[in-house]
Design an enzyme around this catalytic site. Structure first.
Site, PDB file in Angstrom:
ATOM      1  N   THR A  70      -3.545 -42.155  79.253  1.00 27.49           N
ATOM      2  CA  THR A  70      -2.664 -41.724  78.165  1.00 27.49           C
ATOM      3  C   THR A  70      -1.734 -40.618  78.649  1.00 27.49           C
ATOM      4  O   THR A  70      -0.520 -40.651  78.392  1.00 27.49           O
ATOM      5  CB  THR A  70      -3.481 -41.257  76.947  1.00 27.49           C
ATOM      6  OG1 THR A  70      -4.152 -42.387  76.382  1.00 27.49           O
ATOM      7  CG2 THR A  70      -2.583 -40.624  75.894  1.00 27.49           C
ATOM      8  N   ASN A 153      -5.482 -54.954  77.158  1.00 29.26           N
ATOM      9  CA  ASN A 153      -6.781 -54.407  76.809  1.00 29.26           C
ATOM     10  C   ASN A 153      -7.504 -55.204  75.730  1.00 29.26           C
ATOM     11  O   ASN A 153      -8.715 -55.093  75.588  1.00 29.26           O
ATOM     12  CB  ASN A 153      -6.630 -52.946  76.342  1.00 29.26           C
ATOM     13  CG  ASN A 153      -5.516 -52.770  75.337  1.00 29.26           C
ATOM     14  OD1 ASN A 153      -4.360 -53.089  75.620  1.00 29.26           O
ATOM     15  ND2 ASN A 153      -5.839 -52.265  74.163  1.00 29.26           N
ATOM     16  N   GLN A 183      -6.907 -51.347  82.268  1.00 27.07           N
ATOM     17  CA  GLN A 183      -7.973 -52.345  82.136  1.00 27.07           C
ATOM     18  C   GLN A 183      -8.200 -53.146  83.415  1.00 27.07           C
ATOM     19  O   GLN A 183      -9.276 -53.715  83.607  1.00 27.07           O
ATOM     20  CB  GLN A 183      -7.666 -53.298  80.981  1.00 27.07           C
ATOM     21  CG  GLN A 183      -7.777 -52.662  79.614  1.00 27.07           C
ATOM     22  CD  GLN A 183      -9.182 -52.202  79.269  1.00 27.07           C
ATOM     23  OE1 GLN A 183     -10.163 -52.630  79.884  1.00 27.07           O
ATOM     24  NE2 GLN A 183      -9.301 -51.317  78.294  1.00 27.07           N
ATOM     25  N   SER A 205      -7.515 -45.026  84.255  1.00 27.11           N
ATOM     26  CA  SER A 205      -8.522 -44.098  83.707  1.00 27.11           C
ATOM     27  C   SER A 205      -9.885 -44.404  84.316  1.00 27.11           C
ATOM     28  O   SER A 205     -10.286 -45.570  84.397  1.00 27.11           O
ATOM     29  CB  SER A 205      -8.626 -44.252  82.182  1.00 27.11           C
ATOM     30  OG  SER A 205      -7.533 -43.670  81.527  1.00 27.11           O
ATOM     31  N   GLY A 206     -10.612 -43.338  84.698  1.00 23.93           N
ATOM     32  CA  GLY A 206     -11.912 -43.513  85.343  1.00 23.93           C
ATOM     33  C   GLY A 206     -12.984 -44.096  84.443  1.00 23.93           C
ATOM     34  O   GLY A 206     -13.874 -44.817  84.909  1.00 23.93           O
ATOM     35  N   HIS A 207     -12.929 -43.819  83.141  1.00 21.49           N
ATOM     36  CA  HIS A 207     -14.020 -44.244  82.270  1.00 21.49           C
ATOM     37  C   HIS A 207     -14.010 -45.736  81.980  1.00 21.49           C
ATOM     38  O   HIS A 207     -14.940 -46.259  81.373  1.00 21.49           O
ATOM     39  CB  HIS A 207     -14.005 -43.444  80.959  1.00 21.49           C
ATOM     40  CG  HIS A 207     -12.926 -43.832  79.991  1.00 21.49           C
ATOM     41  ND1 HIS A 207     -13.184 -44.592  78.877  1.00 21.49           N
ATOM     42  CD2 HIS A 207     -11.600 -43.559  79.966  1.00 21.49           C
ATOM     43  CE1 HIS A 207     -12.064 -44.776  78.196  1.00 21.49           C
ATOM     44  NE2 HIS A 207     -11.096 -44.152  78.837  1.00 21.49           N
ATOM     45  N   THR A 243      -6.217 -25.927  85.891  1.00 19.52           N
ATOM     46  CA  THR A 243      -7.462 -25.763  86.648  1.00 19.52           C
ATOM     47  C   THR A 243      -8.101 -27.111  86.917  1.00 19.52           C
ATOM     48  O   THR A 243      -8.312 -27.903  86.002  1.00 19.52           O
ATOM     49  CB  THR A 243      -8.445 -24.867  85.871  1.00 19.52           C
ATOM     50  OG1 THR A 243      -7.832 -23.597  85.641  1.00 19.52           O
ATOM     51  CG2 THR A 243      -9.734 -24.670  86.663  1.00 19.52           C
ATOM     52  N   CYS A 327      -8.155 -47.186  70.483  1.00 20.96           N
ATOM     53  CA  CYS A 327      -7.200 -46.181  70.027  1.00 20.96           C
ATOM     54  C   CYS A 327      -6.579 -46.526  68.680  1.00 20.96           C
ATOM     55  O   CYS A 327      -5.853 -45.722  68.105  1.00 20.96           O
ATOM     56  CB  CYS A 327      -6.103 -45.999  71.073  1.00 20.96           C
ATOM     57  SG  CYS A 327      -6.735 -45.295  72.593  1.00 20.96           S
TER      58      CYS A 327
END
Length: 382
Positions: A70, A153, A183, A205-207, A243, A327
């Site tokens: 995103t 997706n 995806q 995205s990693g998840h 950070t 989403c």
């Protein structure tokens, strides 16, 4: 619970969690401090870029770590639009009609608020594949960016991104190309040095492949300029300040490493085929079933049925499913993806998405079929 909603998110695998834990406890230091340097806590950041680069076949120097797709999508669309406005006083964007909201809503926001930003939506076929002939007609000599997702997706339909990118460059060599590959990454083989060589930006995205939430990446092709989206620090060469989180970086690095072992999983495709065969006997339609799809994804259309009610009843029976994008969950409107495929408004409310992972078993799929059949029958509208 039998989890069949892996396109919304995936379980963090034990090996991935183990890789992350030291950076929450013993090696918790800020990467920019002396303690951080002594304990080498920045190492997972470089490893993350290297492993992700290996997964999508590019250079590690072309990877910027972000909070997820995103953010990456917002970064590309907003920065390109504003650069085009500064340079020419106008901006033209082309995005496919089936993009994730983090592309569609950004494009809509830019058109509404920035002034002199035009957005065209490229249509898709009844199988959910972008219409390349229509796309050709939409791309102009002044088009700043074309954005086409690599795999949808909801349907899992794999889009002809390589062809779309080549087409954009043919019409306008200065046109930049972005692909939201959230995806697709970790499920199918892709190469930014080969078939996707005309793609300038790619988000992930990693998840979505068993890594942690809160970390993803943006591929920025070497030699292509992209103004920072955030300001206030020198991290990642100033491209993406803030950070850094070595724990999340260690997680996505390990997830990318593991994902390479499960690309183009034929077992998943076999599981999905058995599921679809059993349900098609009930008159269920597989949306995008005639197109090339991700091996794990099935979007089922039940006539005369409200899928939201079915999803809740399945949850009560300990099955996790969805009607589409996480989403847009809770929305009263049918999926924009299903509507873009030409399904009428009332029928579109009957869409149910099943998304498997390499942890899914045949017994789980069989049990799901046994529970779903009578449930779907009982919930049919009179």
């Amino acid at each position: 619970m039998i989890y069949l909603d892996n396109n919304s998110t995936t379980r963090v695998l034990p090996d991935i969690l183990d890789a992350m834990l030291p950076y929450f406890s013993t090696a918790f230091f800020n990467t920019t401090t002396l303690a951080g340097a002594l304990y080498d806590v920045a190492r997972p950041l470089s490893e993350a870029r290297e492993r992700v680069a290996e997964l999508i076949d590019c250079s590690a120097e072309e990877i910027i770590l972000t909070s997820g797709a995103t953010e990456s999508n917002n970064w590309v669309l907003q920065s390109i639009a504003r650069h085009s406005l500064r340079q020419t006083g106008k901006c033209h964007l082309v995005v496919s009609a089936i993009e994730h909201p983090s592309v569609l809503q950004v494009a809509s926001y830019l058109a509404e608020t920035e002034g002199r930003v035009e957005v065209d939506l490229a249509p898709v076929s009844c199988e959910g594949v972008i219409d390349l002939a229509a796309l050709r007609d939409l791309i102009r000599p002044d088009t700043a960016l074309v954005s086409v997702m690599l795999a949808n997706n909801e349907t899992g339909v794999i889009q002809p991104v390589a062809e779309a990118a080549a087409l954009a460059k043919e019409i306008n060599q200065d046109c930049l190309v972005h692909s939201d590959a959230t995806q697709a990454v970790g499920k199918i083989t892709l190469s930014l040095n080969d078939n996707l060589r005309d793609v300038d930006f790619l988000s992930l995205s990693g998840h979505k492949f068993h890594g942690p939430k809160g970390i993803g990446a943006l591929f920025i092709r070497s030699g292509v300029d992209l103004a920072p989206y955030l300001y206030g620090g020198g991290q990642q060469g100033g491209a993406r300040p803030g950070t850094e989180n070595p724990a999340l970086a260690a997680g996505i690095a390990k997830a990318a490493e593991i994902a390479t072992m499960h690309l183009d999983d034929r077992r998943l495709e076999s599981l999905r085929s058995s599921l679809e065969a059993a349900l098609c006997a009930l008159g269920v339609t597989v949306l995008g079933g005639g197109a090339r799809r991700l091996p794990n994804t099935s979007l089922l259309l039940f006539e005369d049925l409200d899928s939201e009610m079915l999803i809740h009843r399945l949850a009560e029976a300990d099955f996790a499913t969805s009607s589409g994008s996480a989403c847009t969950s809770g929305s009263d409107s049918p999926s924009h993806v299903v509507l873009a495929m030409g399904i009428n408004y009332s029928s579109a409310s009957g869409a149910l998405r099943i998304s498997l992972s390499h942890e899914t078993t045949q017994n789980e799929v069989s049990e799901f079929i046994d529970v779903l059949k009578p449930l779907a029958q009982s919930l049919k509208k009179p």
